[in-house]
Design an enzyme around this catalytic site. Structure first.
Site, PDB file in Angstrom:
ATOM      1  N   GLU B 128       0.959  -0.830   0.216  1.00 44.31           N
ATOM      2  CA  GLU B 128       0.037   0.417   0.181  1.00 44.31           C
ATOM      3  C   GLU B 128       0.869   1.253   0.026  1.00 44.31           C
ATOM      4  O   GLU B 128       0.393   2.747  -0.918  1.00 44.31           O
ATOM      5  CB  GLU B 128      -0.913  -0.168   1.276  1.00 44.31           C
ATOM      6  N   THR B 181      -3.598  12.265  -5.488  1.00 40.71           N
ATOM      7  CA  THR B 181      -2.917  12.361  -4.570  1.00 40.71           C
ATOM      8  C   THR B 181      -2.036  12.708  -3.675  1.00 40.71           C
ATOM      9  O   THR B 181      -2.986  13.479  -2.339  1.00 40.71           O
ATOM     10  CB  THR B 181      -2.359  10.510  -3.891  1.00 40.71           C
TER      11      THR B 181
END
Lengths: 306, 306
Positions: B128, B181
């Site tokens: 992740e 992001t």
């Protein structure tokens, strides 16, 4: 029934990670009050023992909450209130909340319970506001409902009853010093780091889950306050030593009770809670500061008729 | 057993009031993956369908988490990974988490489950982190454990499984736009008002209580995000209209899924969730923006063998 005697309990607000929303109820400390119907209309405080508080209803926390309720009902009689105060004002264990709750609870019983506990809290908030200059319910809710409560919101008032594990005991030391509310407010920052806020709500969510699942280890893990304690603990003599000793002696955690100066700890058994009491006693005995220590089971009933 | 096929589900992180800590698992959207033991040592990604992703294990989320686990075990064989990706990267419903979880879950099954789910999450965090540049587990935890999860802390990693009511359904619209992001991070303030933080943790504590007690009204009351949504929602076209329409059509609440652009809502029944889908569809059909809508029961199982 024309007269009722009640016990209105002390409470611990904030409970580390639950600043401004969480609270729990004690059973070994609290005020006694007598509420009596009387022909003379209005609210009349006729007796106050224990501490020097105003008799004028408009200036007395119990009187103000009683008046809020009295103005919402239509009766041709009045109420007398006797207050036997055991909880020292300014102790941080909900002294004003106990007064505010006691009068409205007792009156409600005498007139056949037309109001539910949330409605009683609404009245009691008015009394609490006299003492703390703002409307909050984090001591009122546990005093009325018992157990652990989470005040989800004040407007509209929404109170949640969180279950509490059977073997949970509190130890509370009350150093007899005065911290002015204005001072304990002034030390708080208006803004906090988002990262700290996240850690705090992770702990609160976790504590609520731990209380639901009677997970004592998780209760212990969750009892952290990184938002308020770093500021307010500086106002409480020997806070860090007391907290450390409590945990070293088996407490699940410890923190500031309300806005202090009282320090609470939670333990898994009465035996551990008493051990924590001794440890707290050892520290404060050497300080020259007067203090009291209470050990109490979590009171799941709240204010009650005695 | 030398080969296993698994379903690795999409997930919704944050869930309004639970920024950075809460998440839940979907069952109608997810990736399929095949994990196979092979004589050739190491981690080898042999097939990727659906989206254009790197085959080098060190550059692929599923590969990085697999390597983290592979380096922790001592075996004389390797693993091949096939990825059939259905969750678009950058959608906000845990695309990278599904990849990171799938490989370690599958490998663990093939070697006799030496690791528990928390340990698997530790490995998956490494994958992740490749995608999101920081170690977080709010999508990984629901993908691995299923249901609602609360990541109490990352270090040490502590994941709580929060119960979810039976009739809870999610509707998620995924507008096919890209939000970087870095952009969705940049809009967040570093500091927040203490008063807002208090409201947020009151809501999160309340949501955890509501999930434990299957109190749908309280779930609805608790699904508020006053910290992050005001900032990030500005990056999502028609967010406010979609949220409003969802609630008007019976949803318990709605908010940003992960860091967006997906928008989630929760409803009490599949019927309502489908009504919400139609309402979302009506709004986005007029925008010229491509989109997908998923309706899903809360998946209480998480990643699984198929």
């Amino acid at each position: 029934m024309n007269e009722i005697k009640i016990f209105s309990p002390a409470t611990v607000a904030n409970v580390a990670c639950g600043f401004d929303v969480l609270g729990f109820c004690l059973d070994s400390v609290g005020d006694d009050m007598v509420i009596r119907k009387t022909d003379k209309k209005g609210i009349h405080i006729t007796k106050i023992e224990g501490f020097d508080l105003p008799f004028e209803a408009e200036l007395n926390v119990a009187g103000v909450s009683a008046l809020a309720m009295y103005n919402a009902i239509d009766v041709d009689f009045g109420f007398e209130i006797e207050i036997y105060k055991n909880i020292k004002p300014g102790s941080g264990i909900g002294s004003s909340a106990a007064s505010a709750v006691g009068s409205v609870f007792g009156m409600n019983e005498l007139i056949g319970r037309p109001f539910n506990k949330t409605q009683l809290t609404e009245f009691a908030i008015k009394g609490e506001a006299l003492a703390s200059k703002c409307e909050h319910a984090d001591n009122l809710a546990p005093a009325l409902f018992g157990g652990f409560t989470l005040v989800k919101s004040i407007s509209p008032l929404k109170i949640l009853e969180i279950p509490s594990p059977n073997d949970l005991y509190a130890t509370i030391i009350h150093p007899q010093i005065e911290i002015k509310t204005s001072e304990s407010r002034a030390v708080l920052p208006k803004e906090v780091l988002l990262s700290n806020a996240i850690a705090q709500w992770a702990n609160l969510g976790s504590l609520v889950h731990a209380l639901h699942t009677s997970d004592y280890d998780l209760i212990s893990d969750s009892l952290n306050d990184i938002i308020v304690e770093p500021y307010r603990s500086t106002l409480i003599p020997h806070f860090n030593n007391v907290k450390k000793a409590a945990i070293e002696n088996g407490a699940l955690g410890a923190g500031i009770s309300g806005s202090g100066p009282s320090i609470f700890s939670l333990s898994k058994s009465e035996q551990t809670a008493l051990k924590v009491k001794n440890a707290m006693n050892d520290i404060y005995s050497k300080t020259g500061i007067k203090f009291e220590i209470h050990v109490s089971k979590i009171n799941t009933e709240g204010v009650k008729i005695i």
